[in-house]
Design an enzyme around this catalytic site. Structure first.
Site, PDB file in Angstrom:
ATOM      1  CE  LYS A  31     -12.288  -1.044  -6.467  1.00  0.00           C
ATOM      2  NZ  LYS A  31     -11.039  -1.793  -6.172  1.00  0.00           N
TER       3      LYS A  31
ATOM      4  CB  SER B 235      -8.380   1.012  -5.240  1.00  0.00           C
ATOM      5  OG  SER B 235      -8.700  -0.341  -5.561  1.00  0.00           O
TER       6      SER B 235
ATOM      7  CB  SER C  27      -7.653  -2.716  -3.714  1.00  0.00           C
ATOM      8  OG  SER C  27      -6.743  -1.725  -4.081  1.00  0.00           O
TER       9      SER C  27
HETATM   10  N1  GLN Z   1      -2.278   0.136  -3.551  1.00  0.00           N
HETATM   11  C1  GLN Z   1      -1.995  -0.693  -4.669  1.00  0.00           C
HETATM   12  C2  GLN Z   1      -1.884   0.144  -5.916  1.00  0.00           C
HETATM   13  O1  GLN Z   1      -1.979   1.321  -5.817  1.00  0.00           O
HETATM   14  C3  GLN Z   1      -3.017  -1.778  -4.816  1.00  0.00           C
HETATM   15  C4  GLN Z   1      -4.252  -1.343  -5.507  1.00  0.00           C
HETATM   16  C5  GLN Z   1      -5.212  -2.479  -5.759  1.00  0.00           C
HETATM   17  O2  GLN Z   1      -5.114  -3.547  -5.154  1.00  0.00           O
HETATM   18  N2  GLN Z   1      -6.122  -2.242  -6.681  1.00  0.00           N
HETATM   19  O3  GLN Z   1      -1.689  -0.350  -6.980  1.00  0.00           O
END
Ligand code: GLN
Length: 505
Positions: free
Chosen positions: A88, A163, A187
Site C-alpha cells: 500500500k 482505504s 481499511s
Molecule cells: N473508512 C474509515 C475512514 O474513512 C476507515 C479508514 C481506514 O481504516 N484507514 O476513516
C-alpha cells in the site's frame, strides 16, 4: 488447491508459490515476469497500482532465486523467499516513490523503508510496486485517491472498498498473491470483504508503525491481505514483531502465526476442529437494516462454523452505534495533528508562488490536500480547540474506553465475536461520494474493534446482490490472532468461498 502442473501461476497463493519455488518448479524471475505482464495488460482498467517497478522487481527476484538455489528456502523463515507482492502506498519505501494517495506527496521519496517493508524484504519477498489507496487512508471506497479510482474486479462499475482498495483489487484480480494494507477503522477488513479476499488487522501494536504514514496514530495498524488465512498467517509472521522505533510496538518475541494457525484446539476432532469454540454474535451487528444478502451470506458462514464444532452465543455490544461519532472525532483529531507536518518545507509539494511563509503553508496545503483530507483536518482542529475539547474530544475518549470494556464483557461469554464486515456489498462508483456521512455510517461494524485495538479478520462467505462478495468479520480478544487464523483456516479447509474468482480473471 493441489498444485497441478497446469494451474496458472497467478492462481496460486503465497503458501503454494513458496512450495513451488522451493521445489524449483518455477523461478522467482519467471513468476515475477508473469505477474508483471498481468499488471501491464490489465491494470490500466483496474487502477490498483500507483507505481510499478519491473526492473527493481526482477533484480529482487534474481536475488531470491540465488537464495533459493543456496537452499535457504527450506530454512526457518524461508517460506516467503521469491514470493511477489506489493505495498500500500502509505508505507514509505527507499527504492520507490511514496504518495499516500495524495498530491501533496507527489514525487516524494523516503530515505528509508518502513519496518513492515524492510521485514518483508528481508524475508525475500519481491515487491512489484506501490498500491493505490484513499488519500492518507481516509475513505471507504478508494475514491479519495488523488490519482485514480480503483475498479472492483468483480464489477468494474463498483468500488473495491477502502482505504486499501488497490491492495484488495490487485489480489482479487490475481495480479498479486498478497499485499500489505493498513486498517485504522476498517481499511483492511472492508476492502477484503468487498473483493472476496482474506485480510487480517492484528492487535494494535503487533506490526510496527515506523514508516507507515500516520493517519490516526492510536488506531493505525498494518496487516496482510491475501486469498487465504494461511497466506495471511505466513505474511503476518514476517511483517510483525517488536520494533524499538515505534513506541507503541508490543514487546514480545517474534511469533509464528502459521504454527498457531495449525495448532489443534484442545478437544478438537478431525471432523470438528472447532469443537468447544464459542462464537459470540452481538445483536447490534445484526440490525433490521442489515441487507438481506449480507445477512444470509454471513449466516451461511456461521452455519459452516457450527458444523465444524463451534457454538453460537448471543452477546451484546451496546455502544456499537456510538463507535461512529467516537471514531469520527478521534481519528480526525489525530489526523489534524499528524498532517501538520505537510507544510511545503519538509516533504513533497510546495506552492510555486507565495508572498510569505504563512502564505506558502496555506497555498501548499490548499493545493496539495483533497476535499476529504481538508474536511477531516477541519473537524479535527475543531474538536481539539479550546472550548470544544471537553465537549467532543474528551467525551469521545471516555466512550472509547467504554466501547473497549463492552468487548471485555462480551468475551466473558465467548472466545470470538462474529458478524458482517459491512452492512452492504460494494456500492457503485459515485454513490457515497457526495455524501461523506453515508460512507461514515457504513463503517459501523469495523469501527468498534478498531477503537478497542482488537484483532479482526474478513473471510469470504459467498456472494450477495449483483454477484458481489460478502465477508464474515471475526474479532478476537487482544493477541488472539492465532485463534482467528485457526478458525478462518478451518472454515477455508471445509469450504470453497475463498477460491471464488471474479469472472474473466
Ligand atoms: N473508512 C474509515 C475512514 O474513512 C476507515 C479508514 C481506514 O481504516 N484507514 O476513516
Amino acid at each position: 488447491m493441489s498444485i497441478s502442473n497446469n494451474t496458472p501461476l497467478h492462481d496460486l497463493g503465497v503458501a503454494e508459490l513458496g512450495q513451488g519455488l522451493r521445489d524449483k518448479r518455477f523461478s522467482s524471475v519467471e513468476l515475477t515476469q508473469h505477474l508483471l505482464q498481468r499488471v501491464q495488460s490489465s491494470d490500466s482498467q483496474l487502477g490498483a497500482f500507483l507505481h510499478v517497478d519491473a526492473e527493481h522487481a526482477l533484480a529482487r527476484a534474481r536475488a531470491a532465486d540465488s537464495r533459493l538455489a543456496a537452499g535457504e528456502g527450506a530454512q526457518a523463515g524461508g517460506a516467503l523467499i521469491g514470493v511477489p507482492l506489493a505495498h500500500k502506498d502509505i508505507f514509505v519505501t527507499a527504492d520507490m516513490p511514496t504518495t499516500a494517495g495524495s498530491k501533496i506527496l507527489a514525487g516524494y521519496r523516503s530515505p528509508f523503508d518502513a519496518t513492515v517493508v524492510a521485514r518483508l524484504n528481508a524475508a525475500g519477498t519481491v515487491s512489484l510496486g506501490k498500491l493505490n489507496c484513499d488519500e492518507f487512508a481516509m475513505g471507504s471506497a478508494n475514491e479519495n485517491s488523488a490519482y485514480q479510482p480503483v475498479a472492483n474486479p468483480w464489477d468494474a462499475s463498483r468500488v473495491p472498498g477502502g482505504s486499501s482498495g488497490g491492495s484488495a483489487a490487485a489480489v482479487a484480480a490475481r495480479l498479486l498473491p498478497a499485499s500489505t494494507g493498513t486498517d485504522t477503522g476498517g481499511s483492511i477488513r472492508q476492502p477484503a470483504s468487498f473483493t472476496g479476499i482474506t485480510g487480517i488487522k492484528p492487535t494494535y501494536g503487533i506490526c510496527s508503525r515506523y514508516g507507515m504514514i500516520a493517519f490516526a496514530s492510536s488506531l493505525d495498524q498494518a496487516g496482510p491481505m491475501a486469498r487465504s488465512a494461511e497466506d495471511c498467517a505466513l505474511l503476518l509472521s514476517a511483517m510483525s514483531g517488536f520494533d524499538e522505533r515505534d513506541a507503541t510496538s508490543v514487546q514480545q518475541a517474534p511469533q509464528d502465526f502459521h504454527a498457531q494457525m495449525l495448532s489443534a484446539r484442545e478437544g478438537a476432532t478431525a471432523a470438528q476442529p472447532l469443537k468447544g469454540l464459542r462464537i459470540g454474535l452481538p445483536r447490534e451487528f445484526f440490525p433490521a437494516a442489515l441487507s438481506a444478502d449480507v445477512n444470509s451470506a454471513v449466516r451461511a458462514g456461521l452455519a459452516e462454523l457450527e458444523k465444524l464444532g463451534a457454538t453460537l452465543v448471543d452477546v451484546s455490544l451496546p455502544r456499537t452505534e456510538l463507535a461512529i461519532p467516537v471514531y469520527y472525532i478521534i481519528a480526525p483529531a489525530e489526523a489534524s495533528s499528524n498532517l501538520s507536518r505537510f507544510d511545503g518545507v519538509k516533504f513533497g509539494h510546495r506552492a510555486a508562488q507565495y508572498d510569505d511563509l504563512l502564505d506558502m503553508y496555506k497555498k501548499t496545503r490548499a493545493e496539495g490536500f483533497g476535499a476529504e483530507v481538508k474536511r477531516r483536518i477541519m473537524i479535527g482542529s475543531y474538536v481539539l480547540s479550546h472550548g470544544y475539547y471537553d465537549a467532543y474530544y474528551l467525551q469521545a475518549q471516555k466512550l472509547r474506553r467504554m466501547i473497549a470494556d463492552d468487548f471485555q464483557q462480551a468475551f466473558k461469554q465467548c472466545d470470538l465475536i462474529a458478524g458482517p464486515v459491512a452492512p452492504t456489498v460494494a456500492w457503485k462508483h459515485g454513490e457515497g461520494k457526495d455524501d461523506p456521512v453515508k460512507a461514515y455510517l457504513a463503517d459501523i461494524f469495523t469501527l468498534p474493534g478498531s477503537l478497542a485495538g482488537l484483532p479482526g479478520m474478513s473471510v469470504p462467505v459467498g456472494l450477495g446482490e449483483g454477484g458481489m462478495p460478502v465477508g464474515l468479520q471475526l474479532l478476537g480478544n487482544y493477541f488472539k490472532e492465532g485463534q482467528l487464523l485457526h478458525t478462518a483456516h478451518a472454515l477455508q479447509q471445509a469450504t470453497d468461498w475463498h477460491r471464488a474468482a471474479p469472472a474473466g480473471i
